[in-house]
Design a protein around this motif. Structure first.
Motif, PDB file in Angstrom:
ATOM      1  N   ALA A   1      20.226 -10.326 -12.235  1.00  0.00           N
ATOM      2  CA  ALA A   1      19.807  -9.528 -13.395  1.00  0.00           C
ATOM      3  C   ALA A   1      20.947  -8.610 -13.802  1.00  0.00           C
ATOM      4  O   ALA A   1      21.516  -7.910 -12.961  1.00  0.00           O
ATOM      5  N   ASP A   2      21.294  -8.624 -15.081  1.00  0.00           N
ATOM      6  CA  ASP A   2      22.253  -7.685 -15.654  1.00  0.00           C
ATOM      7  C   ASP A   2      21.468  -6.660 -16.455  1.00  0.00           C
ATOM      8  O   ASP A   2      20.834  -7.007 -17.447  1.00  0.00           O
TER       9      ASP A   2
ATOM     10  N   THR B   1      15.495  -6.190   5.834  1.00  0.00           N
ATOM     11  CA  THR B   1      15.204  -4.784   6.120  1.00  0.00           C
ATOM     12  C   THR B   1      15.058  -3.936   4.859  1.00  0.00           C
ATOM     13  O   THR B   1      14.540  -2.824   4.934  1.00  0.00           O
ATOM     14  N   ALA B   2      15.505  -4.434   3.726  1.00  0.00           N
ATOM     15  CA  ALA B   2      15.420  -3.665   2.475  1.00  0.00           C
ATOM     16  C   ALA B   2      13.985  -3.659   1.970  1.00  0.00           C
ATOM     17  O   ALA B   2      13.278  -4.659   2.045  1.00  0.00           O
ATOM     18  N   ARG B   3      13.573  -2.517   1.462  1.00  0.00           N
ATOM     19  CA  ARG B   3      12.230  -2.370   0.921  1.00  0.00           C
ATOM     20  C   ARG B   3      12.318  -1.887  -0.519  1.00  0.00           C
ATOM     21  O   ARG B   3      13.071  -0.976  -0.841  1.00  0.00           O
ATOM     22  N   LEU B   4      11.519  -2.493  -1.366  1.00  0.00           N
ATOM     23  CA  LEU B   4      11.443  -2.121  -2.777  1.00  0.00           C
ATOM     24  C   LEU B   4      10.316  -1.111  -2.926  1.00  0.00           C
ATOM     25  O   LEU B   4       9.171  -1.392  -2.566  1.00  0.00           O
ATOM     26  N   MET B   5      10.642   0.078  -3.437  1.00  0.00           N
ATOM     27  CA  MET B   5       9.651   1.144  -3.585  1.00  0.00           C
ATOM     28  C   MET B   5       9.493   1.461  -5.064  1.00  0.00           C
ATOM     29  O   MET B   5      10.480   1.669  -5.763  1.00  0.00           O
TER      30      MET B   5
ATOM     31  N   PHE C   1      17.840   3.925 -16.312  1.00  0.00           N
ATOM     32  CA  PHE C   1      17.902   4.083 -17.762  1.00  0.00           C
ATOM     33  C   PHE C   1      16.915   3.186 -18.512  1.00  0.00           C
ATOM     34  O   PHE C   1      16.809   3.264 -19.722  1.00  0.00           O
ATOM     35  N   MET C   2      16.167   2.354 -17.795  1.00  0.00           N
ATOM     36  CA  MET C   2      15.253   1.414 -18.458  1.00  0.00           C
ATOM     37  C   MET C   2      13.940   2.082 -18.851  1.00  0.00           C
ATOM     38  O   MET C   2      13.554   3.105 -18.290  1.00  0.00           O
ATOM     39  N   SER C   3      13.244   1.476 -19.794  1.00  0.00           N
ATOM     40  CA  SER C   3      11.926   1.956 -20.209  1.00  0.00           C
ATOM     41  C   SER C   3      10.894   1.568 -19.149  1.00  0.00           C
ATOM     42  O   SER C   3      11.126   0.660 -18.350  1.00  0.00           O
ATOM     43  N   PRO C   4       9.724   2.240 -19.124  1.00  0.00           N
ATOM     44  CA  PRO C   4       8.706   1.894 -18.124  1.00  0.00           C
ATOM     45  C   PRO C   4       8.247   0.435 -18.209  1.00  0.00           C
ATOM     46  O   PRO C   4       7.990  -0.191 -17.174  1.00  0.00           O
ATOM     47  N   GLU C   5       8.170  -0.136 -19.406  1.00  0.00           N
ATOM     48  CA  GLU C   5       7.763  -1.541 -19.537  1.00  0.00           C
ATOM     49  C   GLU C   5       8.805  -2.464 -18.926  1.00  0.00           C
ATOM     50  O   GLU C   5       8.476  -3.431 -18.237  1.00  0.00           O
ATOM     51  N   ASP C   6      10.083  -2.168 -19.188  1.00  0.00           N
ATOM     52  CA  ASP C   6      11.159  -2.981 -18.626  1.00  0.00           C
ATOM     53  C   ASP C   6      11.224  -2.831 -17.108  1.00  0.00           C
ATOM     54  O   ASP C   6      11.467  -3.800 -16.386  1.00  0.00           O
ATOM     55  N   LYS C   7      11.005  -1.615 -16.628  1.00  0.00           N
ATOM     56  CA  LYS C   7      11.012  -1.390 -15.175  1.00  0.00           C
ATOM     57  C   LYS C   7       9.913  -2.187 -14.500  1.00  0.00           C
ATOM     58  O   LYS C   7      10.111  -2.755 -13.431  1.00  0.00           O
ATOM     59  N   SER C   8       8.754  -2.245 -15.123  1.00  0.00           N
ATOM     60  CA  SER C   8       7.627  -2.963 -14.532  1.00  0.00           C
ATOM     61  C   SER C   8       7.915  -4.454 -14.404  1.00  0.00           C
ATOM     62  O   SER C   8       7.711  -5.051 -13.341  1.00  0.00           O
ATOM     63  N   SER C   9       8.403  -5.085 -15.475  1.00  0.00           N
ATOM     64  CA  SER C   9       8.676  -6.521 -15.406  1.00  0.00           C
ATOM     65  C   SER C   9       9.859  -6.812 -14.489  1.00  0.00           C
ATOM     66  O   SER C   9       9.859  -7.813 -13.762  1.00  0.00           O
ATOM     67  N   PHE C  10      10.869  -5.934 -14.475  1.00  0.00           N
ATOM     68  CA  PHE C  10      12.011  -6.132 -13.588  1.00  0.00           C
ATOM     69  C   PHE C  10      11.584  -6.001 -12.128  1.00  0.00           C
ATOM     70  O   PHE C  10      12.001  -6.790 -11.279  1.00  0.00           O
ATOM     71  N   ALA C  11      10.744  -5.021 -11.815  1.00  0.00           N
ATOM     72  CA  ALA C  11      10.283  -4.829 -10.435  1.00  0.00           C
ATOM     73  C   ALA C  11       9.483  -6.033  -9.948  1.00  0.00           C
ATOM     74  O   ALA C  11       9.609  -6.450  -8.795  1.00  0.00           O
ATOM     75  N   LYS C  12       8.683  -6.606 -10.831  1.00  0.00           N
ATOM     76  CA  LYS C  12       7.899  -7.784 -10.449  1.00  0.00           C
ATOM     77  C   LYS C  12       8.819  -8.960 -10.122  1.00  0.00           C
ATOM     78  O   LYS C  12       8.649  -9.634  -9.102  1.00  0.00           O
ATOM     79  N   ALA C  13       9.824  -9.192 -10.965  1.00  0.00           N
ATOM     80  CA  ALA C  13      10.751 -10.305 -10.728  1.00  0.00           C
ATOM     81  C   ALA C  13      11.604 -10.061  -9.492  1.00  0.00           C
ATOM     82  O   ALA C  13      11.835 -10.986  -8.697  1.00  0.00           O
TER      83      ALA C  13
END
Length: 161
Positions: free
Chosen positions: A15-16, A109-113, A139-151
């Protein structure tokens, strides 16, 4: 003929992330005001006996436009690249000046929070590996953060298996 080494593995996820370069509401009002000032400045010739006040107003307005463009485009080099491989996660950050920083995490060992607000919108994505905590895509919007976190979460699960 030079030999080239072929890469036999492909990343699981790449992801860029780049900041949104859209002008804010305050920036739009500022640009509209400066444009109005630029268009109204020649009309000052009718009110002023000399041309010096008109030239000063034109110079100030032109300086404001140039400053606004510089400030708006200043974040152009800023970006983040997240690459998930089967054996590691790479996070490369490029700041405004073009300086790059690379960090590597172990997917086991990495955890996504995720940090969420009262409306269950994602407000922060953080990667924790031991004592190190890094915020991804601040710097991303909440909508972009949500879809990026899921992927990214899906890619991390695939890397762990």
């Amino acid at each position: 003929m030079p030999m080239q080494q072929a890469t036999t593995t492909t990343p699981l996820f790449v992801a860029d992330l780049t900041p949104n370069r859209r002008m804010s509401t305050a920036g739009i009002w500022l640009a509209a005001g400066l444009a109005l000032l630029l268009f109204a400045a020649p009309g000052l010739l009718l009110l002023a006996p000399g041309t010096m006040p008109v030239m000063i107003v034109l110079a100030l307005a032109a300086g404001g436009v140039v400053t606004g463009l510089y400030l708006g485009l200043r974040q152009g080099k800023r970006r983040e690249r997240i690459t998930v491989w089967a054996e590691q996660v790479e996070w490369e950050v490029t700041d405004r000046r073009g300086a790059r920083t690379l960090r590597r995490f172990d997917p086991a060992t990495a955890r996504l929070m995720l940090t969420r607000d009262a409306y269950e919108r994602t407000t922060a994505i953080q990667m924790r590996d031991g004592d190190e905590l890094c915020e991804l895509g601040a710097f991303m919007s909440p909508e972009d953060k949500s879809s990026f976190a899921k992927a990214l979460g899906t890619a991390l699960r695939r890397a762990r298996s």
